[in-house]
Motif scaffolding. Sequence first.
Motif, mmCIF file in Angstrom:
data_model
loop_
_atom_site.group_PDB
_atom_site.id
_atom_site.type_symbol
_atom_site.label_atom_id
_atom_site.label_comp_id
_atom_site.label_asym_id
_atom_site.label_seq_id
_atom_site.Cartn_x
_atom_site.Cartn_y
_atom_site.Cartn_z
ATOM 1 N N VAL A 279 -16.486 -18.485 -4.657
ATOM 2 C CA VAL A 279 -15.817 -17.384 -3.958
ATOM 3 C C VAL A 279 -16.121 -17.442 -2.467
ATOM 4 C CG1 VAL A 279 -15.830 -14.866 -3.636
ATOM 5 C CG2 VAL A 279 -15.636 -15.825 -5.925
ATOM 6 N N ASN A 280 -17.375 -17.713 -2.114
ATOM 7 C CA ASN A 280 -17.758 -17.808 -0.704
ATOM 8 C C ASN A 280 -17.013 -18.935 0.008
ATOM 9 O OD1 ASN A 280 -19.537 -15.654 -0.574
ATOM 10 N ND2 ASN A 280 -21.296 -16.863 -1.215
ATOM 11 N N VAL A 281 -16.883 -20.073 -0.655
ATOM 12 C CA VAL A 281 -16.155 -21.202 -0.065
ATOM 13 C C VAL A 281 -14.688 -20.821 0.150
ATOM 14 C CG1 VAL A 281 -15.332 -23.553 -0.469
ATOM 15 C CG2 VAL A 281 -17.696 -22.952 -1.020
ATOM 16 N N PHE A 282 -14.109 -20.165 -0.841
ATOM 17 C CA PHE A 282 -12.715 -19.722 -0.743
ATOM 18 C C PHE A 282 -12.527 -18.756 0.424
ATOM 19 C CE2 PHE A 282 -9.087 -17.060 -2.015
ATOM 20 C CZ PHE A 282 -8.154 -18.030 -2.352
ATOM 21 N N LEU A 283 -13.445 -17.796 0.570
ATOM 22 C CA LEU A 283 -13.355 -16.813 1.652
ATOM 23 C C LEU A 283 -13.555 -17.464 3.016
ATOM 24 C CD1 LEU A 283 -15.312 -13.807 0.095
ATOM 25 C CD2 LEU A 283 -12.872 -13.882 0.644
ATOM 26 N N LEU A 284 -14.476 -18.416 3.088
ATOM 27 C CA LEU A 284 -14.706 -19.117 4.356
ATOM 28 C C LEU A 284 -13.445 -19.847 4.805
ATOM 29 C CD1 LEU A 284 -16.502 -20.197 6.642
ATOM 30 C CD2 LEU A 284 -17.243 -22.015 5.087
ATOM 31 N N MET A 285 -12.768 -20.490 3.865
ATOM 32 C CA MET A 285 -11.547 -21.216 4.203
ATOM 33 C C MET A 285 -10.453 -20.252 4.667
ATOM 34 S SD MET A 285 -11.447 -24.068 1.157
ATOM 35 C CE MET A 285 -9.913 -24.749 1.747
ATOM 36 N N ILE A 286 -10.347 -19.096 4.011
ATOM 37 C CA ILE A 286 -9.360 -18.099 4.431
ATOM 38 C C ILE A 286 -9.683 -17.606 5.837
ATOM 39 C CG2 ILE A 286 -8.585 -15.720 4.031
ATOM 40 C CD1 ILE A 286 -8.603 -16.284 1.082
ATOM 41 N N PRO B 216 -7.294 -8.560 -3.166
ATOM 42 C CA PRO B 216 -6.692 -8.388 -4.495
ATOM 43 C C PRO B 216 -6.778 -9.626 -5.372
ATOM 44 C CG PRO B 216 -4.977 -8.563 -2.802
ATOM 45 C CD PRO B 216 -6.281 -8.471 -2.088
ATOM 46 N N LEU B 217 -6.837 -10.820 -4.760
ATOM 47 C CA LEU B 217 -6.915 -12.044 -5.541
ATOM 48 C C LEU B 217 -8.298 -12.254 -6.148
ATOM 49 C CD1 LEU B 217 -4.931 -14.649 -3.391
ATOM 50 C CD2 LEU B 217 -4.177 -13.483 -5.474
ATOM 51 N N LEU B 218 -9.333 -11.935 -5.381
ATOM 52 C CA LEU B 218 -10.697 -12.286 -5.788
ATOM 53 C C LEU B 218 -11.463 -11.163 -6.482
ATOM 54 C CD1 LEU B 218 -11.902 -14.443 -2.749
ATOM 55 C CD2 LEU B 218 -11.037 -15.215 -4.960
ATOM 56 N N LEU B 219 -10.998 -9.933 -6.352
ATOM 57 C CA LEU B 219 -11.738 -8.828 -6.969
ATOM 58 C C LEU B 219 -11.903 -9.017 -8.478
ATOM 59 C CD1 LEU B 219 -13.214 -6.233 -6.276
ATOM 60 C CD2 LEU B 219 -11.088 -4.968 -6.713
ATOM 61 N N PRO B 220 -10.860 -9.459 -9.206
ATOM 62 C CA PRO B 220 -11.079 -9.711 -10.642
ATOM 63 C C PRO B 220 -12.115 -10.796 -10.901
ATOM 64 C CG PRO B 220 -8.721 -9.614 -10.136
ATOM 65 C CD PRO B 220 -9.440 -9.658 -8.834
ATOM 66 N N VAL B 221 -12.186 -11.776 -10.020
ATOM 67 C CA VAL B 221 -13.144 -12.873 -10.195
ATOM 68 C C VAL B 221 -14.572 -12.359 -10.036
ATOM 69 C CG1 VAL B 221 -13.917 -15.108 -9.304
ATOM 70 C CG2 VAL B 221 -11.470 -14.561 -9.364
ATOM 71 N N VAL B 222 -14.821 -11.610 -8.947
ATOM 72 C CA VAL B 222 -16.190 -11.139 -8.699
ATOM 73 C C VAL B 222 -16.587 -10.049 -9.702
ATOM 74 C CG1 VAL B 222 -16.069 -11.742 -6.260
ATOM 75 C CG2 VAL B 222 -15.457 -9.426 -6.962
ATOM 76 N N ASN C 68 -18.239 -13.160 5.092
ATOM 77 C CA ASN C 68 -17.576 -14.464 4.962
ATOM 78 C C ASN C 68 -16.414 -14.623 5.924
ATOM 79 O OD1 ASN C 68 -18.324 -16.527 2.710
ATOM 80 N ND2 ASN C 68 -18.767 -14.534 1.819
ATOM 81 N N LEU C 69 -15.567 -13.603 6.014
ATOM 82 C CA LEU C 69 -14.433 -13.683 6.930
ATOM 83 C C LEU C 69 -14.914 -13.735 8.374
ATOM 84 C CD1 LEU C 69 -11.823 -11.243 5.344
ATOM 85 C CD2 LEU C 69 -11.875 -13.741 5.247
ATOM 86 N N GLY C 70 -15.990 -13.004 8.667
ATOM 87 C CA GLY C 70 -16.563 -13.057 10.012
ATOM 88 C C GLY C 70 -17.031 -14.452 10.361
ATOM 89 N N MET C 71 -17.693 -15.118 9.411
ATOM 90 C CA MET C 71 -18.159 -16.483 9.661
ATOM 91 C C MET C 71 -16.974 -17.427 9.835
ATOM 92 S SD MET C 71 -21.001 -18.741 7.591
ATOM 93 C CE MET C 71 -20.087 -18.895 6.060
ATOM 94 N N GLY C 72 -15.909 -17.213 9.060
ATOM 95 C CA GLY C 72 -14.733 -18.055 9.192
ATOM 96 C C GLY C 72 -14.076 -17.949 10.554
#
Length: 434
Positions: free
Chosen positions: A325-332, A347-353, A370-374
């Motif tokens: 999830v962190n990798v996905f968020l970093l890429m976004i 909305p995409l990741l909330l079910p995952v976490v 994560n988005l801040g780091m991206g």
Amino acid sequence: MSSLILMDVALLVTLMILGVPVAMTFIAAAAFLVIFGDYNSTTFLITAGYSKVSSVVLLAIPLYILAGGIMTQGGIAKRLLELADSILGRYRSGLGVVTVITTAIFGAISGMASSAVAAIGSIAIPRMVEQGYDRGYATSLVSCSAVLALLIPPSATMILYGWVTGTSIAACFLAPLLPALLLIALFSFWNMVLTKKMDIQVAEVQPFKVQMKTVYQRAREAGFGLAMPLIILGFIYGGITTPTEAAAVAVIYALPVAFLIYRELTFKSFYDVVWKSAQVTAVLMLVIFTANMLARVLTLEEVPQQILQSMLAISDNPIVLMLLVNVFLLMIGMFMEDVSGILLAAPLLLPVVTEAGVHPVHFAAIIGTNLGMGLITPPTAPILYFGTLIGQTTLAKVVKPTLVFVFLAYFPVVLITTFVPELSLWLPRLVTGL
């Protein structure tokens, strides 16, 4: 995941890389699915977009943007910097620490990272260069500190997250606050380390009484600006107003401070602030409208479930899931600014976490960090590019110190935030009874 969805994701990423405006990329991605997908009617897309834009919760965002613009033109950034400089400026690396703290405070007032870069960077970077700081380093420090605006309340990013996921906005405001304070401490520490070899000129030490008098005078001048976030949060957590009503209070408070007390806001500059705020709001609403159109189509295509199944196919270990999830968020975060990233990822990741046992309020802090780091991670790093324009330097001169802040400050905080839930949940539980 179906080939249609994979092609749509490829289209979205390609358009982002090419620099197509975010709203247009969402429209294109949604249109691609509508044209090549099997739908009886497309009118549901308009309804999906409008139902989100018409929410009264979103009214808080343009109001906070307006309040931040008023305080920027009203001289609050300069007074905050002068106050912090009077306290820490006599130390060798003091101005760098001052810049970190001031940028974080102003980011909280304005609610947007780009506003913090523009307001603080235009003042702090020339002052740092004058004292002997490397221009590329000074620009990097301001840009990295500006992303704290995503984490320190009142944050437009957390308002959007709470609205998209149906989570308490008051709790979301508090969730990333301790990670933000940890980041401020780490940025300040690495600033002291990285400036050791710089030929920095420090002002002569004044007698204690003179220094205290200077601090007192500047505190009085900056006090009205510092009070603004305290008033906003006090009204929200005191149960006096909702976050939207508190945003209106912020505007009402900012006007007399900027016009009558600081006297730096004129009717002409106020018109400019209103016009720019309207422009930002219009773009923001268009992004929200189109992003929700795309999100509705992706939901119909069961993309969240497919993402969850894909990640579970790799591993059902919660630690591995959260790393993915962190990798996905970093890429976004690397390809999108924070608003678009929240609208797409939440909305995409909330079910995952949720499957991994993560509380939605805890996920607010995870997605924010994560988005801040991206936003500051090369090669895309939108805030870093904006910082180079303000600092009048090149990306090559900014990248090296930025990588230090990313890997030795931001990345550890992202991991701690992800795997130590109490860092994000303690304050919301204490204040809101979560």
